[in-house]
Design an enzyme around this catalytic site. Structure first.
Site, PDB file in Angstrom:
ATOM      1  CB  CYS A  24      28.490 -19.320 -51.794  1.00  0.00           C
ATOM      2  SG  CYS A  24      27.646 -17.953 -50.961  1.00  0.00           S
ATOM      3  CG  HIS A  88      26.139 -21.112 -47.513  1.00  0.00           C
ATOM      4  ND1 HIS A  88      27.314 -20.961 -48.212  1.00  0.00           N
ATOM      5  CD2 HIS A  88      25.881 -22.458 -47.513  1.00  0.00           C
ATOM      6  CE1 HIS A  88      27.758 -22.148 -48.610  1.00  0.00           C
ATOM      7  NE2 HIS A  88      26.895 -23.067 -48.206  1.00  0.00           N
ATOM      8  CG  ASP A 106      26.721 -26.482 -48.863  1.00  0.00           C
ATOM      9  OD1 ASP A 106      27.531 -25.717 -49.429  1.00  0.00           O
ATOM     10  OD2 ASP A 106      26.420 -26.365 -47.657  1.00  0.00           O
TER      11      ASP A 106
END
Length: 230
Positions: A24, A88, A106
């Site tokens: 990520c 994250h 996101d």
């Protein structure tokens, strides 16, 4: 929300962005670059902020211990979309010349892409959900121009003890910092309650956000922070 952003919303599709599962931090790095190059964001990334979400008990994936709950995630097999990550990374866009609400980008979320920050916090962070103190989530907010300059990852965190990949890496070369540093991901994911901002007064925020590792805040400070950024 400004009319410019409203016109962009229906056309945005997360699949148009480079994304490699479990990477990520690199996905968001490239996301920010693409937003800048496409004109959706300022060409220097001055209106973009990279946000790392983790806590003091972050554990390596290889141990199978993940303590950062986020809802409405594509990787979930549950109806509520909850996933327990070790950390994250997302992007938040704040337009300086507009009174519009900050937007969250996101790539792993099932929510609208992008989503207003307030609704993202309510739906994905769910601050009312009671967590043990040691699993309290923190948010490291880094100004994108500084992230572009300093961030580096040689992907060592995605290798097991025998050197094999825990998850297949992206097809492109690892990201190297402008000064030649090869890996500093752990500096961004390391978080402690003692390092969170004690005050969100404008001068404190201005000084903190100018630092390489940005600002560390709690979930109760996150939305307010974006009203205080210079």
């Amino acid at each position: 929300m400004s009319s410019v952003i409203i016109s962009e919303l229906p056309a945005m599709d997360a699949t148009r962005f480079q994304q490699t599962p479990y990477y990520c931090e690199e996905n968001v790095y490239l996301l920010c670059k693409t937003l800048c190059e496409s004109g959706v964001a300022d060409e220097t990334g001055s209106d973009l902020f990279v946000v790392f979400i983790s806590n003091e008990r972050k554990q390596a994936r290889m141990f199978g211990l993940c303590f950062v709950p986020l809802w409405h995630q594509k990787a979930s097999t549950r109806a509520d979309g909850i996933v327990l990550w070790d950390y994250h990374v997302i992007c938040v866009q704040r337009k300086k010349e507009s009174d519009s609400e900050p937007l969250v980008w996101d790539l792993d979320s099932t929510l609208p892409f992008p989503s207003p920050l307030a609704s993202y916090v309510t739906e994905t962070i769910q601050p009312s959900f009671q967590l043990f103190a040691e699993y309290k989530r923190f948010f490291r907010v880094v100004h994108a121009p500084l992230f572009f300059k300093h961030f580096a990852s040689d992907r060592r965190h995605m290798k097991g003890p025998d050197g094999s990949w825990i998850a297949q890496p992206p097809p492109y070369q690892p990201i190297v910092a402008q000064d030649g540093v090869l890996h500093n991901l752990s500096e961004y994911t390391a978080m402690s309650a003692t390092d969170t901002l004690s005050s969100l007064d404008p001068e404190t925020v201005r000084e903190a956000i100018s630092q390489k590792l940005g600002v560390l805040v709690s979930h109760s400070q996150l939305q307010d922070l974006f009203t205080k950024l210079p």
